[in-house]
Write an enzyme that holds these catalytic residues in place. Sequence first.
Site, PDB file in Angstrom:
ATOM      1  N   LYS A 141       6.497 -26.115 -33.730  1.00  0.00           N
ATOM      2  CA  LYS A 141       7.842 -25.646 -34.080  1.00  0.00           C
ATOM      3  C   LYS A 141       8.564 -26.654 -34.973  1.00  0.00           C
ATOM      4  O   LYS A 141       9.151 -26.295 -35.986  1.00  0.00           O
ATOM      5  CB  LYS A 141       8.680 -25.396 -32.805  1.00  0.00           C
ATOM      6  CG  LYS A 141       8.030 -24.412 -31.839  1.00  0.00           C
ATOM      7  CD  LYS A 141       8.909 -24.139 -30.622  1.00  0.00           C
ATOM      8  CE  LYS A 141       9.131 -25.327 -29.701  1.00  0.00           C
ATOM      9  NZ  LYS A 141       7.920 -25.723 -28.915  1.00  0.00           N
ATOM     10  N   ARG A 185      15.473 -21.923 -24.024  1.00  0.00           N
ATOM     11  CA  ARG A 185      14.274 -22.069 -23.207  1.00  0.00           C
ATOM     12  C   ARG A 185      14.386 -21.306 -21.897  1.00  0.00           C
ATOM     13  O   ARG A 185      13.430 -21.297 -21.117  1.00  0.00           O
ATOM     14  CB  ARG A 185      14.086 -23.541 -22.855  1.00  0.00           C
ATOM     15  CG  ARG A 185      13.042 -24.287 -23.650  1.00  0.00           C
ATOM     16  CD  ARG A 185      13.061 -25.721 -23.166  1.00  0.00           C
ATOM     17  NE  ARG A 185      11.906 -26.480 -23.475  1.00  0.00           N
ATOM     18  CZ  ARG A 185      11.721 -27.195 -24.602  1.00  0.00           C
ATOM     19  NH1 ARG A 185      12.622 -27.155 -25.554  1.00  0.00           N
ATOM     20  NH2 ARG A 185      10.651 -27.909 -24.759  1.00  0.00           N
ATOM     21  N   ARG A 195      -0.489 -36.974 -30.976  1.00  0.00           N
ATOM     22  CA  ARG A 195       0.697 -36.917 -31.836  1.00  0.00           C
ATOM     23  C   ARG A 195       1.479 -38.228 -31.904  1.00  0.00           C
ATOM     24  O   ARG A 195       1.659 -38.921 -30.921  1.00  0.00           O
ATOM     25  CB  ARG A 195       1.600 -35.816 -31.278  1.00  0.00           C
ATOM     26  CG  ARG A 195       2.978 -35.743 -31.884  1.00  0.00           C
ATOM     27  CD  ARG A 195       3.593 -34.411 -31.593  1.00  0.00           C
ATOM     28  NE  ARG A 195       4.216 -34.336 -30.280  1.00  0.00           N
ATOM     29  CZ  ARG A 195       4.952 -33.307 -29.868  1.00  0.00           C
ATOM     30  NH1 ARG A 195       5.114 -32.266 -30.663  1.00  0.00           N
ATOM     31  NH2 ARG A 195       5.492 -33.311 -28.684  1.00  0.00           N
ATOM     32  N   ARG A 247       5.859 -40.155 -28.038  1.00  0.00           N
ATOM     33  CA  ARG A 247       6.870 -39.738 -27.065  1.00  0.00           C
ATOM     34  C   ARG A 247       6.459 -40.064 -25.645  1.00  0.00           C
ATOM     35  O   ARG A 247       5.299 -39.923 -25.273  1.00  0.00           O
ATOM     36  CB  ARG A 247       7.127 -38.241 -27.201  1.00  0.00           C
ATOM     37  CG  ARG A 247       8.122 -37.941 -28.299  1.00  0.00           C
ATOM     38  CD  ARG A 247       8.204 -36.476 -28.596  1.00  0.00           C
ATOM     39  NE  ARG A 247       8.265 -35.625 -27.408  1.00  0.00           N
ATOM     40  CZ  ARG A 247       8.438 -34.319 -27.463  1.00  0.00           C
ATOM     41  NH1 ARG A 247       8.594 -33.728 -28.633  1.00  0.00           N
ATOM     42  NH2 ARG A 247       8.471 -33.607 -26.368  1.00  0.00           N
ATOM     43  N   ARG A 280       5.390 -29.422 -18.645  1.00  0.00           N
ATOM     44  CA  ARG A 280       6.057 -28.732 -19.763  1.00  0.00           C
ATOM     45  C   ARG A 280       5.442 -27.362 -20.011  1.00  0.00           C
ATOM     46  O   ARG A 280       6.151 -26.386 -20.275  1.00  0.00           O
ATOM     47  CB  ARG A 280       5.969 -29.592 -21.030  1.00  0.00           C
ATOM     48  CG  ARG A 280       6.995 -30.724 -21.020  1.00  0.00           C
ATOM     49  CD  ARG A 280       6.541 -31.924 -21.827  1.00  0.00           C
ATOM     50  NE  ARG A 280       6.475 -31.666 -23.256  1.00  0.00           N
ATOM     51  CZ  ARG A 280       5.766 -32.427 -24.117  1.00  0.00           C
ATOM     52  NH1 ARG A 280       5.089 -33.465 -23.677  1.00  0.00           N
ATOM     53  NH2 ARG A 280       5.775 -32.141 -25.403  1.00  0.00           N
TER      54      ARG A 280
HETATM   55  P1  ADP Z   1       8.326 -29.834 -26.620  1.00  0.00           P
HETATM   56  O1  ADP Z   1       7.336 -30.555 -27.480  1.00  0.00           O
HETATM   57  O2  ADP Z   1       7.943 -29.888 -25.159  1.00  0.00           O
HETATM   58  O3  ADP Z   1       8.623 -28.460 -27.113  1.00  0.00           O
HETATM   59  P2  ADP Z   1      11.113 -30.761 -27.088  1.00  0.00           P
HETATM   60  O4  ADP Z   1      11.264 -31.922 -27.984  1.00  0.00           O
HETATM   61  O5  ADP Z   1      11.599 -29.458 -27.574  1.00  0.00           O
HETATM   62  O6  ADP Z   1       9.593 -30.738 -26.679  1.00  0.00           O
HETATM   63  O7  ADP Z   1      11.822 -31.069 -25.674  1.00  0.00           O
HETATM   64  C1  ADP Z   1      11.511 -32.217 -24.927  1.00  0.00           C
HETATM   65  C2  ADP Z   1      12.159 -32.145 -23.543  1.00  0.00           C
HETATM   66  O8  ADP Z   1      13.579 -32.038 -23.677  1.00  0.00           O
HETATM   67  C3  ADP Z   1      11.766 -30.941 -22.679  1.00  0.00           C
HETATM   68  O9  ADP Z   1      10.563 -31.150 -21.985  1.00  0.00           O
HETATM   69  C4  ADP Z   1      12.999 -30.848 -21.762  1.00  0.00           C
HETATM   70  O10 ADP Z   1      12.960 -31.830 -20.762  1.00  0.00           O
HETATM   71  C5  ADP Z   1      14.140 -31.172 -22.696  1.00  0.00           C
HETATM   72  N1  ADP Z   1      14.706 -29.981 -23.366  1.00  0.00           N
HETATM   73  C6  ADP Z   1      14.698 -29.748 -24.725  1.00  0.00           C
HETATM   74  N2  ADP Z   1      15.293 -28.584 -25.007  1.00  0.00           N
HETATM   75  C7  ADP Z   1      15.674 -28.046 -23.818  1.00  0.00           C
HETATM   76  C8  ADP Z   1      16.315 -26.835 -23.422  1.00  0.00           C
HETATM   77  N3  ADP Z   1      16.683 -25.923 -24.341  1.00  0.00           N
HETATM   78  N4  ADP Z   1      16.542 -26.614 -22.108  1.00  0.00           N
HETATM   79  C9  ADP Z   1      16.183 -27.504 -21.185  1.00  0.00           C
HETATM   80  N5  ADP Z   1      15.565 -28.669 -21.473  1.00  0.00           N
HETATM   81  C10 ADP Z   1      15.303 -28.941 -22.769  1.00  0.00           C
END
Ligand code: ADP
Length: 214
Positions: free
Chosen positions: A13, A87, A126, A160, A171
């Site tokens: 994404k 989400r 990554r 990360r 996740r």
């Molecule tokens: P991913 O690679 O898992 O898609 P993101 O960078 O989008 O990672 O998100 C990393 C973390 O931040 C998630 O695992 C969660 O803990 C938190 N997070 C991000 N966006 C949201 C959201 N919309 N609702 C709840 N938690 C979120």
Amino acid sequence: MNIILLGPPGAGKGTQARVLVEERGMVQLSTGDMLREAKDSGTEMGRVVADVMARGALVTDEIVIGLIREKLATVKANGFIFDGFPRTLAQADALGELLEAEGQTLDKVVEMRVDDTALVARITARSTCGMCGEVYNDETKPIPADGKCTNCGGTEFKRRADDNEDSLRTRLMEYYKQTSPLIGYYYAKDMLSRVDGLGTIDAVQAEIRTALDA
Ligand code: ADP
Ligand code: ZN
């Protein structure tokens, strides 16, 4: 045009959002990036979310909806790309209301499909540039031999805290339990397009372009 990129962690994404930002001048709103910034700058909220994020669990709806609300009220853009938000169904409802309050609409939701084995492989390989956020992958797009980011020349690269197998499992399960119901939610609103997220970056971008221009 306002769009959502929907898909499991590691679906690509962020990578695709960056291409759309460059090509179309859209603005990427990534709640993951916002939360990591809050964590890095050591704010109160950052301290609260750090542990939740490291485990791979979801931060509360209240926090992430608050972040998006603030952006929508202050950033003017020729289109937003929501990346990692919504989400949950509650977040999806909130996004609809927030956009409506700004006189805006949600136009398309692009679901990026990638199977679990590919996700694990991608995520554990990554890293990103510490300066500009350019994403690298040990297998498919290694950091250049001279150690400099191709995009900005930066020389520091980060992995990360939640890109390890344990957090990743959490996740993925959160995605299937909480986020994947959004596929049906947006399908029912006739907004959903699906793309194969397994191709090259260019091939996936081409599919997204077709979906957006349809
Ligand atoms: P991913 O690679 O898992 O898609 P993101 O960078 O989008 O990672 O998100 C990393 C973390 O931040 C998630 O695992 C969660 O803990 C938190 N997070 C991000 N966006 C949201 C959201 N919309 N609702 C709840 N938690 C979120
Ligand atoms: Zn860089």
